[in-house]
Scaffold this active site. Structure first.
Site, PDB file in Angstrom:
ATOM      1  N   LYS A  13      48.690 -28.832 140.885  1.00  0.00           N
ATOM      2  CA  LYS A  13      47.718 -28.963 141.990  1.00  0.00           C
ATOM      3  C   LYS A  13      47.896 -30.288 142.727  1.00  0.00           C
ATOM      4  O   LYS A  13      47.941 -30.325 143.949  1.00  0.00           O
ATOM      5  CB  LYS A  13      46.276 -28.927 141.443  1.00  0.00           C
ATOM      6  CG  LYS A  13      45.861 -27.652 140.787  1.00  0.00           C
ATOM      7  CD  LYS A  13      44.384 -27.684 140.446  1.00  0.00           C
ATOM      8  CE  LYS A  13      43.946 -28.796 139.535  1.00  0.00           C
ATOM      9  NZ  LYS A  13      44.385 -28.719 138.160  1.00  0.00           N
ATOM     10  N   ARG A  88      35.043 -27.201 138.881  1.00  0.00           N
ATOM     11  CA  ARG A  88      35.658 -26.888 137.593  1.00  0.00           C
ATOM     12  C   ARG A  88      34.839 -25.845 136.819  1.00  0.00           C
ATOM     13  O   ARG A  88      35.268 -25.432 135.758  1.00  0.00           O
ATOM     14  CB  ARG A  88      35.737 -28.133 136.714  1.00  0.00           C
ATOM     15  CG  ARG A  88      36.834 -29.124 137.047  1.00  0.00           C
ATOM     16  CD  ARG A  88      38.182 -28.659 136.526  1.00  0.00           C
ATOM     17  NE  ARG A  88      38.892 -29.569 135.649  1.00  0.00           N
ATOM     18  CZ  ARG A  88      39.647 -30.575 136.039  1.00  0.00           C
ATOM     19  NH1 ARG A  88      39.746 -30.877 137.291  1.00  0.00           N
ATOM     20  NH2 ARG A  88      40.322 -31.289 135.158  1.00  0.00           N
ATOM     21  N   ARG A 127      54.669 -35.371 131.959  1.00  0.00           N
ATOM     22  CA  ARG A 127      54.178 -35.892 133.239  1.00  0.00           C
ATOM     23  C   ARG A 127      54.130 -37.424 133.276  1.00  0.00           C
ATOM     24  O   ARG A 127      53.650 -38.059 132.343  1.00  0.00           O
ATOM     25  CB  ARG A 127      52.776 -35.330 133.485  1.00  0.00           C
ATOM     26  CG  ARG A 127      52.207 -35.690 134.814  1.00  0.00           C
ATOM     27  CD  ARG A 127      51.219 -34.698 135.298  1.00  0.00           C
ATOM     28  NE  ARG A 127      50.003 -34.631 134.490  1.00  0.00           N
ATOM     29  CZ  ARG A 127      49.021 -33.775 134.747  1.00  0.00           C
ATOM     30  NH1 ARG A 127      49.123 -32.928 135.721  1.00  0.00           N
ATOM     31  NH2 ARG A 127      47.945 -33.754 133.992  1.00  0.00           N
ATOM     32  N   ARG A 160      49.505 -40.632 131.616  1.00  0.00           N
ATOM     33  CA  ARG A 160      48.044 -40.609 131.572  1.00  0.00           C
ATOM     34  C   ARG A 160      47.530 -40.561 130.140  1.00  0.00           C
ATOM     35  O   ARG A 160      48.097 -39.868 129.302  1.00  0.00           O
ATOM     36  CB  ARG A 160      47.538 -39.377 132.329  1.00  0.00           C
ATOM     37  CG  ARG A 160      47.253 -39.670 133.773  1.00  0.00           C
ATOM     38  CD  ARG A 160      47.001 -38.421 134.517  1.00  0.00           C
ATOM     39  NE  ARG A 160      45.947 -37.593 133.936  1.00  0.00           N
ATOM     40  CZ  ARG A 160      45.478 -36.494 134.520  1.00  0.00           C
ATOM     41  NH1 ARG A 160      45.969 -36.121 135.678  1.00  0.00           N
ATOM     42  NH2 ARG A 160      44.541 -35.779 133.947  1.00  0.00           N
ATOM     43  N   ARG A 171      41.925 -29.551 126.885  1.00  0.00           N
ATOM     44  CA  ARG A 171      41.749 -29.362 128.330  1.00  0.00           C
ATOM     45  C   ARG A 171      42.086 -27.927 128.738  1.00  0.00           C
ATOM     46  O   ARG A 171      41.441 -27.349 129.603  1.00  0.00           O
ATOM     47  CB  ARG A 171      42.614 -30.359 129.108  1.00  0.00           C
ATOM     48  CG  ARG A 171      41.983 -31.735 129.116  1.00  0.00           C
ATOM     49  CD  ARG A 171      42.978 -32.820 129.390  1.00  0.00           C
ATOM     50  NE  ARG A 171      43.485 -32.793 130.739  1.00  0.00           N
ATOM     51  CZ  ARG A 171      44.656 -33.314 131.101  1.00  0.00           C
ATOM     52  NH1 ARG A 171      45.425 -33.874 130.195  1.00  0.00           N
ATOM     53  NH2 ARG A 171      45.062 -33.258 132.334  1.00  0.00           N
TER      54      ARG A 171
HETATM   55  P1  AMP Z   1      42.337 -33.922 136.344  1.00  0.00           P
HETATM   56  O1  AMP Z   1      43.064 -35.119 136.834  1.00  0.00           O
HETATM   57  O2  AMP Z   1      41.856 -33.078 137.432  1.00  0.00           O
HETATM   58  O3  AMP Z   1      43.105 -33.172 135.287  1.00  0.00           O
HETATM   59  O4  AMP Z   1      41.007 -34.481 135.615  1.00  0.00           O
HETATM   60  C1  AMP Z   1      41.044 -35.353 134.521  1.00  0.00           C
HETATM   61  C2  AMP Z   1      39.743 -35.342 133.785  1.00  0.00           C
HETATM   62  O5  AMP Z   1      38.683 -35.745 134.652  1.00  0.00           O
HETATM   63  C3  AMP Z   1      39.309 -33.997 133.264  1.00  0.00           C
HETATM   64  O6  AMP Z   1      39.878 -33.678 132.009  1.00  0.00           O
HETATM   65  C4  AMP Z   1      37.814 -34.152 133.182  1.00  0.00           C
HETATM   66  O7  AMP Z   1      37.449 -34.889 132.041  1.00  0.00           O
HETATM   67  C5  AMP Z   1      37.494 -35.012 134.414  1.00  0.00           C
HETATM   68  N1  AMP Z   1      37.207 -34.171 135.615  1.00  0.00           N
HETATM   69  C6  AMP Z   1      37.960 -34.071 136.722  1.00  0.00           C
HETATM   70  N2  AMP Z   1      37.389 -33.259 137.607  1.00  0.00           N
HETATM   71  C7  AMP Z   1      36.246 -32.817 137.058  1.00  0.00           C
HETATM   72  C8  AMP Z   1      35.235 -31.952 137.462  1.00  0.00           C
HETATM   73  N3  AMP Z   1      35.267 -31.331 138.646  1.00  0.00           N
HETATM   74  N4  AMP Z   1      34.211 -31.732 136.619  1.00  0.00           N
HETATM   75  C9  AMP Z   1      34.147 -32.335 135.428  1.00  0.00           C
HETATM   76  N5  AMP Z   1      35.065 -33.173 134.973  1.00  0.00           N
HETATM   77  C10 AMP Z   1      36.124 -33.418 135.770  1.00  0.00           C
END
Ligand code: AMP
Length: 408
Positions: A13, A88, A127, A160, A171
């Site tokens: 994404k 999410r 990654r 990360r 996740r």
């Molecule tokens: P991402 O970079 O999108 O994979 O997000 C990393 C982490 O941020 C996720 O594993 C969640 O802990 C938190 N996170 C990101 N976006 C959301 C969201 N819309 N709702 C809740 N937690 C989020």
């Protein structure tokens, strides 16, 4: 263009959102990026979110929604947005719908980037992201040219904290349970699309562009080329109208004046409109070209910086290697000198020893010769003694005889 990208962690994404940003000129809003920035800045919100993020769980809806509301209020979102990682879950999607309805800018599409779980795990584990420019790499599928360094700007690549085996599984589980149901939610609204996310980055990007360009009422999809084509069509239509109206003018002279005036008026209005359209298109093209030039310039500068950094690293390594070789050579010479010194000392010692032995031997020989001579002398004197004795006693007898004769 107002879209949401749905996809499991590692589905690409972020990578695709960045490409869409530079193609369509609308901002990417990533809740993951916003949360990570808050954690890095140690804001109260970041501190609250950190534990959930480290565990691979979702951060509370309220925190995320407040963040999104604040971001949506910024002027750059007026021309559209690409939501990445938000919503999410269903409550977040409902809150987003309500928010956008209030703003009068409803969502146009929710596009799923579909990828197999096995591939996702490999992608997440490999990654790496540039800490300076955000460029993304994968140690398995798209590694950087130099280990740990960004090809674009030479920045350090980082892994990360939540991209580790334990958190990844969590996740993915959270995605299945809470995010995947969004597909049906948007299907029910007739806004759901999907692309196969397992192929080449460019192919996936093309699929996304095709979907976005086909969305009704999407003005940003119209490229300068399309606008120019539209302009040409209008001109052609006008030219055709002009040719068709000429015979009619000749057939009915009374009505002709009126028709001619009408046609002239129409023509004037149409050409005014066309000129306006042309000017807008021109402005857009100029703006787009300038933006493109800026990107190219930025990329070139980054490339130059990376090359410079690479050369510096290479030079440093060469200097280090040379110094190490010199040190080694000095060490080797010292060792050689030491060995030679040791050898000379041994040789000297042996010579001294040999000399002493010769001296001893000579002395012993001398002593033996001396001893032999003494023995010889002794033996000779021993042999002479009886004769001497005999001579003495003979002398004594002669003396006695003489004495006796005198007495007579
Ligand atoms: P991402 O970079 O999108 O994979 O997000 C990393 C982490 O941020 C996720 O594993 C969640 O802990 C938190 N996170 C990101 N976006 C959301 C969201 N819309 N709702 C809740 N937690 C989020």
């Amino acid at each position: 263009m107002r879209i949401v990208l749905i996809g499991a962690p590692g589905s690409g994404k972020g990578t695709q959102a960045k490409k869409l940003v530079s193609h369509y000129g609308v901002p990417q809003i990533s809740t993951g990026d916003l949360l990570r920035a808050a954690v890095a800045a140690e804001t109260p919100l970041g501190l609250q979110a950190k534990a959930a993020m480290d565990a691979g769980q979702l951060v509370s809806d309220q925190i995320v929604l407040d963040m999104i509301e604040e971001r949506m209020a910024e002027p750059d979102t007026k021309k559209g947005f690409i939501l990445d990682g938000f919503p999410r879950n269903i409550p977040q999607a409902q809150a987003l719908d309500a928010m956008l309805d209030k703003l009068g800018r409803p969502l146009e599409a929710a596009i799923l980037i579909d990828v197999d779980f096995d591939l996702l795990i490999q992608r997440i584990a490999g990654r790496r992201t540039c800490s300076s420019c955000g460029q993304m790499y994968n140690t398995y599928t798209s590694p950087p040219k130099m280990d740990g360094l960004c090809d674009v700007c030479g920045g350090r690549l980082h892994h990360r904290a939540d991209d580790n085996e334990d958190t990844i599984t969590n996740r993915l589980r959270v995605y299945e349970a809470q995010t995947a149901p969004l597909i049906d939610y948007y299907k029910a609204q007739g806004k759901q699309y999907s692309v196969d996310g397992s192929g080449d980055i460019e192919q996936i990007f093309q699929q996304l562009c095709d979907i976005i360009d086909s969305l009704p009422g999407n003005s940003s999809k119209k490229s300068a080329e399309q606008a120019a084509r539209l302009e040409q069509t209008i001109q052609e239509m006008m030219a055709r109208t002009e040719t068709k109206s000429t015979p009619a003018t000749q057939a009915t002279p009374v009505a002709n004046k009126e028709t001619r005036t009408m046609t002239a008026k129409k023509k004037k209005a149409a050409s005014k409109k066309a000129a306006a359209r042309k000017s807008v298109t021109k402005k857009k093209t100029v703006k787009k070209t300038a933006a493109k030039k800026k990107v190219v310039k930025k990329k070139a500068a980054a490339k130059k910086a990376a090359t410079k950094k690479k050369a510096a690293v290479k030079k440093k390594a060469a200097v280090k290697k040379k110094a190490a070789a010199k040190k080694k050579a000095v060490k080797k010479t010292a060792a050689k000198k030491k060995v030679a010194k040791k050898k000379a000392a041994v040789k000297k010692k042996a010579a001294v020893k040999k000399k002493a032995a010769v001296k001893k031997k000579v002395a012993a020989k001398k002593k033996a010769v001396k001893k032999k001579a003494a023995a010889k002398k002794k033996a000779a004197s021993k042999k002479k003694a009886p004769a001497k004795k005999k001579a003495v006693s003979k002398k004594k007898a002669v003396k006695k005889k003489t004495t006796t004769r005198k007495k007579r």
